[in-house]
Write an enzyme that holds these catalytic residues in place. Structure first.
Site, PDB file in Angstrom:
ATOM      1  N   ASP A 202       0.789  -0.849  -0.276  1.00  8.26           N
ATOM      2  CA  ASP A 202       0.221  -0.045  -0.124  1.00  8.26           C
ATOM      3  C   ASP A 202       0.996   1.325  -0.090  1.00  8.26           C
ATOM      4  OD1 ASP A 202      -1.893  -1.652  -0.043  1.00  8.26           O
ATOM      5  OD2 ASP A 202      -3.413  -1.049   1.883  1.00  8.26           O
ATOM      6  N   ASP A 204       0.727   4.176   1.925  1.00  9.22           N
ATOM      7  CA  ASP A 204       0.285   4.466   2.633  1.00  9.22           C
ATOM      8  C   ASP A 204       1.281   3.713   4.261  1.00  9.22           C
ATOM      9  OD1 ASP A 204      -0.998   2.772   3.132  1.00  9.22           O
ATOM     10  OD2 ASP A 204      -3.569   4.162   3.145  1.00  9.22           O
ATOM     11  N   TRP A 264     -13.612  -1.684  -2.104  1.00  6.01           N
ATOM     12  CA  TRP A 264     -12.197  -1.797  -0.606  1.00  6.01           C
ATOM     13  C   TRP A 264     -12.682  -3.326   0.642  1.00  6.01           C
ATOM     14  CZ3 TRP A 264     -13.119  -2.794   4.857  1.00  6.01           C
ATOM     15  CH2 TRP A 264     -11.842  -3.070   5.549  1.00  6.01           C
ATOM     16  N   GLU A 267     -10.015  -8.506  -1.026  1.00  5.26           N
ATOM     17  CA  GLU A 267      -9.065  -9.250  -1.702  1.00  5.26           C
ATOM     18  C   GLU A 267      -7.793  -9.404  -0.859  1.00  5.26           C
ATOM     19  OE1 GLU A 267      -9.427  -6.265  -0.897  1.00  5.26           O
ATOM     20  OE2 GLU A 267      -6.915  -5.817  -0.484  1.00  5.26           O
ATOM     21  N   ASP A 268      -7.823  -9.031   0.216  1.00  7.57           N
ATOM     22  CA  ASP A 268      -6.121  -9.317   1.045  1.00  7.57           C
ATOM     23  C   ASP A 268      -6.637 -10.791   1.659  1.00  7.57           C
ATOM     24  OD1 ASP A 268      -8.224  -8.403   2.727  1.00  7.57           O
ATOM     25  OD2 ASP A 268      -6.376  -7.311   4.071  1.00  7.57           O
ATOM     26  N   MET A 294       0.946   3.595   9.274  1.00  5.86           N
ATOM     27  CA  MET A 294      -0.149   4.258   8.262  1.00  5.86           C
ATOM     28  C   MET A 294      -0.217   6.029   8.134  1.00  5.86           C
ATOM     29  SD  MET A 294      -3.607   2.541   6.965  1.00  5.86           S
ATOM     30  CE  MET A 294      -4.420   3.691   7.171  1.00  5.86           C
ATOM     31  N   HIS A 297      -5.857   8.986   6.969  1.00 10.64           N
ATOM     32  CA  HIS A 297      -6.489   9.108   5.920  1.00 10.64           C
ATOM     33  C   HIS A 297      -7.353   8.678   5.677  1.00 10.64           C
ATOM     34  CE1 HIS A 297      -7.023   5.154   3.958  1.00 10.64           C
ATOM     35  NE2 HIS A 297      -5.686   4.863   4.523  1.00 10.64           N
ATOM     36  N   ARG A 299     -11.321   7.996   3.741  1.00 11.47           N
ATOM     37  CA  ARG A 299     -11.817   6.519   2.666  1.00 11.47           C
ATOM     38  C   ARG A 299     -11.549   7.480   1.461  1.00 11.47           C
ATOM     39  NH1 ARG A 299     -13.364   1.742   3.240  1.00 11.47           N
ATOM     40  NH2 ARG A 299     -14.364   1.882   5.194  1.00 11.47           N
TER      41      ARG A 299
HETATM   42  N1  UDH Z   1      -5.358   3.675  -2.656  1.00 13.03           N
HETATM   43  C1  UDH Z   1      -5.032   4.189  -3.957  1.00 13.03           C
HETATM   44  N2  UDH Z   1      -6.641   4.920  -3.812  1.00 13.03           N
HETATM   45  C2  UDH Z   1      -7.385   4.504  -3.158  1.00 13.03           C
HETATM   46  C3  UDH Z   1      -7.527   4.104  -3.265  1.00 13.03           C
HETATM   47  C4  UDH Z   1      -6.736   2.988  -2.650  1.00 13.03           C
HETATM   48  O1  UDH Z   1      -3.887   5.004  -4.059  1.00 13.03           O
HETATM   49  O2  UDH Z   1      -8.527   6.233  -3.903  1.00 13.03           O
HETATM   50  C5  UDH Z   1      -4.557   2.582  -2.977  1.00 13.03           C
HETATM   51  C6  UDH Z   1      -3.396   2.804  -1.923  1.00 13.03           C
HETATM   52  O3  UDH Z   1      -1.974   1.974  -2.227  1.00 13.03           O
HETATM   53  C7  UDH Z   1      -3.831   2.285  -0.195  1.00 13.03           C
HETATM   54  C8  UDH Z   1      -4.329   1.037  -0.787  1.00 13.03           C
HETATM   55  O4  UDH Z   1      -4.899   0.975  -1.729  1.00 13.03           O
HETATM   56  O5  UDH Z   1      -2.732   2.440   0.857  1.00 13.03           O
HETATM   57  C9  UDH Z   1      -5.015   0.140   0.150  1.00 13.03           C
HETATM   58  O6  UDH Z   1      -6.411   1.566   0.060  1.00 13.03           O
HETATM   59  P1  UDH Z   1      -6.926   1.757   1.737  1.00 13.03           P
HETATM   60  O7  UDH Z   1      -5.544   3.108   2.139  1.00 13.03           O
HETATM   61  O8  UDH Z   1      -7.846   3.320   1.332  1.00 13.03           O
HETATM   62  O9  UDH Z   1      -7.262   1.136   2.551  1.00 13.03           O
HETATM   63  P2  UDH Z   1      -6.963   0.809   4.574  1.00 13.03           P
HETATM   64  O10 UDH Z   1      -6.719  -0.437   4.857  1.00 13.03           O
HETATM   65  O11 UDH Z   1      -9.176   1.470   5.065  1.00 13.03           O
HETATM   66  O12 UDH Z   1      -6.234   1.973   5.034  1.00 13.03           O
HETATM   67  C10 UDH Z   1      -9.153   2.527   4.177  1.00 13.03           C
HETATM   68  C11 UDH Z   1     -10.507   2.874   5.100  1.00 13.03           C
HETATM   69  C12 UDH Z   1     -10.311   4.338   5.600  1.00 13.03           C
HETATM   70  C13 UDH Z   1     -10.864   4.537   6.600  1.00 13.03           C
HETATM   71  C14 UDH Z   1     -11.068   6.146   7.358  1.00 13.03           C
HETATM   72  C15 UDH Z   1     -11.090   6.193   8.052  1.00 13.03           C
HETATM   73  N3  UDH Z   1     -10.603   7.447   8.654  1.00 13.03           N
HETATM   74 MN    MN Z   2      -4.320   3.036   4.226  1.00 13.09          MN
END
Ligand code: UDH
Ligand code: MN
Length: 351
Positions: A202, A204, A264, A267-268, A294, A297, A299
């Site tokens: 990812d 981030d 979202w 897939e993992d 991380m 950020h 959603r």
């Molecule tokens: N990603 C992007 N652009 C997007 C969506 C996803 O680049 O629009 C990529 C990016 O590498 C990211 C990864 O996909 O790190 C996974 O997506 P994510 O970071 O959104 O997933 P995460 O597990 O869940 O961090 C996000 C949930 C948001 C909750 C916010 C509550 N504060």
């Molecule tokens: Mn993330």
């Protein structure tokens, strides 16, 4: 007269004896000398051989060092270099990772002069253990990408990997498809170089310890095992999200990743199911070395939780042979090479 004669013969005998003794002495000396000069070369050989060998070796080494790269051919130089060690000597261990001060790409370029176009690197003084493609699924996260490049390039170089960075950008604003972008990254990176290992990260996530080596292991590896956002622990045992690595063989064994997870989540877990369906287990660093941060950020747009995910992960074993790297289809829209990365913009279609 008789007396004089007697005296003369005595003198004569004495002289003869002296001459004989002289002759004997010369003969013995000669024999001794000849015998000695026979053994002398042997003695010298024993003493000198190592020195001669060393001299020759020294000469060899110095020709290697001084001969220009254009003269010696690449494979010959590589044969004489050793494989990089399991514990790269420049690793520092725990790292300070924070995201309060923004960074610029120019700063990152300046700080990483050894990078080749495409975010490529090879250690200078040893042969990397693995050729690793770093694959990042991406859309509209430029601030995060800057931090990723800022932190990761120095770490990956200290880890002595032969690596390249591939940012796979989903074109348009259809629902995001992380796993399909990862499949595309695998396929596109292989078109360019003989990668044996693929790290899927990812954008981030940053490791907090450089001993968490971004390479492949005997089993598929989960690298982001203790994330700050989960209180530095695994959210659940089967969790395989964030950062992972699979060798080419491991990736092909599970038919790559699913292409049908839009939005979202899930897939993992599907990837985890594929790995266990093929009888493999998950390799992980320990919780301390596996700590990572991380970037906080919200959603993203067009990446809402996928309501189909629970149904899909219940059927991985039946779908995995048909949905994966063997059914991947997409179009490359643009390729951009920079000192820090290769950006590949792709059309992944829609749900
Ligand atoms: N990603 C992007 N652009 C997007 C969506 C996803 O680049 O629009 C990529 C990016 O590498 C990211 C990864 O996909 O790190 C996974 O997506 P994510 O970071 O959104 O997933 P995460 O597990 O869940 O961090 C996000 C949930 C948001 C909750 C916010 C509550 N504060
Ligand atoms: Mn993330």
């Amino acid at each position: 007269m008789r007396d004089a004669n007697g005296n003369f013969s005595l003198l004569h005998r004495t002289c003869s004896l002296v001459v004989l003794l002289c002759f004997l002495h010369i003969s013995v000396t000669l024999i001794y000398y000849v015998r000695n000069s026979d053994s002398r070369p042997t003695f010298l050989q024993n003493q000198q051989t190592p020195q001669i060998h060393r001299k020759l070796n020294e000469q060899k080494v110095s020709t290697e060092e001084t001969s220009p790269p254009s003269v010696s051919n690449g494979t010959e130089t590589e044969r004489k270099m050793e494989t990089c060690p399991d514990n790269p000597p420049k690793l520092v261990g725990p790292l300070r990772v924070e995201f309060s001060d923004p960074v610029t790409l120019d700063l990152v370029r300046e700080q990483n002069p050894a990078l080749q176009p495409g975010g490529r690197f090879k250690p200078e003084d040893c042969i990397a253990q693995q050729k690793v493609a770093m694959i990042i699924p991406f859309r509209s996260r430029d601030e995060h990408l800057k931090f990723w490049l800022y932190y990761m390039h120095p770490i990956l170089q200290r880890q002595q990997l032969d690596y390249g960075v591939y940012v796979i950008i989903q074109d348009g604003d259809e629902t995001f498809n992380r796993a399909k972008l990862l499949n595309i990254g695998y396929a596109e990176a292989l078109k360019e170089y003989d990668y044996q290992c693929f790290v899927f990260s990812d954008v981030d996530l940053i490791p907090m310890d450089d001993r968490n080596i971004y390479k492949c292991f005997n089993q598929p590896r989960h690298l982001s095992v203790s994330m700050d956002k989960f209180g530095f622990r695994l959210p659940y045992t089967q969790y395989f999200g964030g950062v992972s690595s699979l060798s080419k063989e491991q990736f092909l064994k599970i038919n790559g990743f699913p292409n049908k997870y839009w939005g979202w989540g899930g897939e993992d877990d599907d990837i985890f199911n594929r790995i266990s369906a093929k009888g493999m287990s998950i390799s992980r660093p320990d919780a301390l070395i596996g700590r990572c941060r991380m970037i906080r950020h919200d959603r993203d747009k067009q990446n809402d939780p996928n309501p189909q995910r629970f149904d899909r992960i219940a059927h991985t074993r039946h779908t995995m042979s048909k949905d994966g790297i063997n059914s991947l289809s997409y179009k490359v829209v643009n390729v951009e090479k920079d000192q820090l990365f290769t950006k590949i913009t792709v059309n992944v279609g829609k749900p």
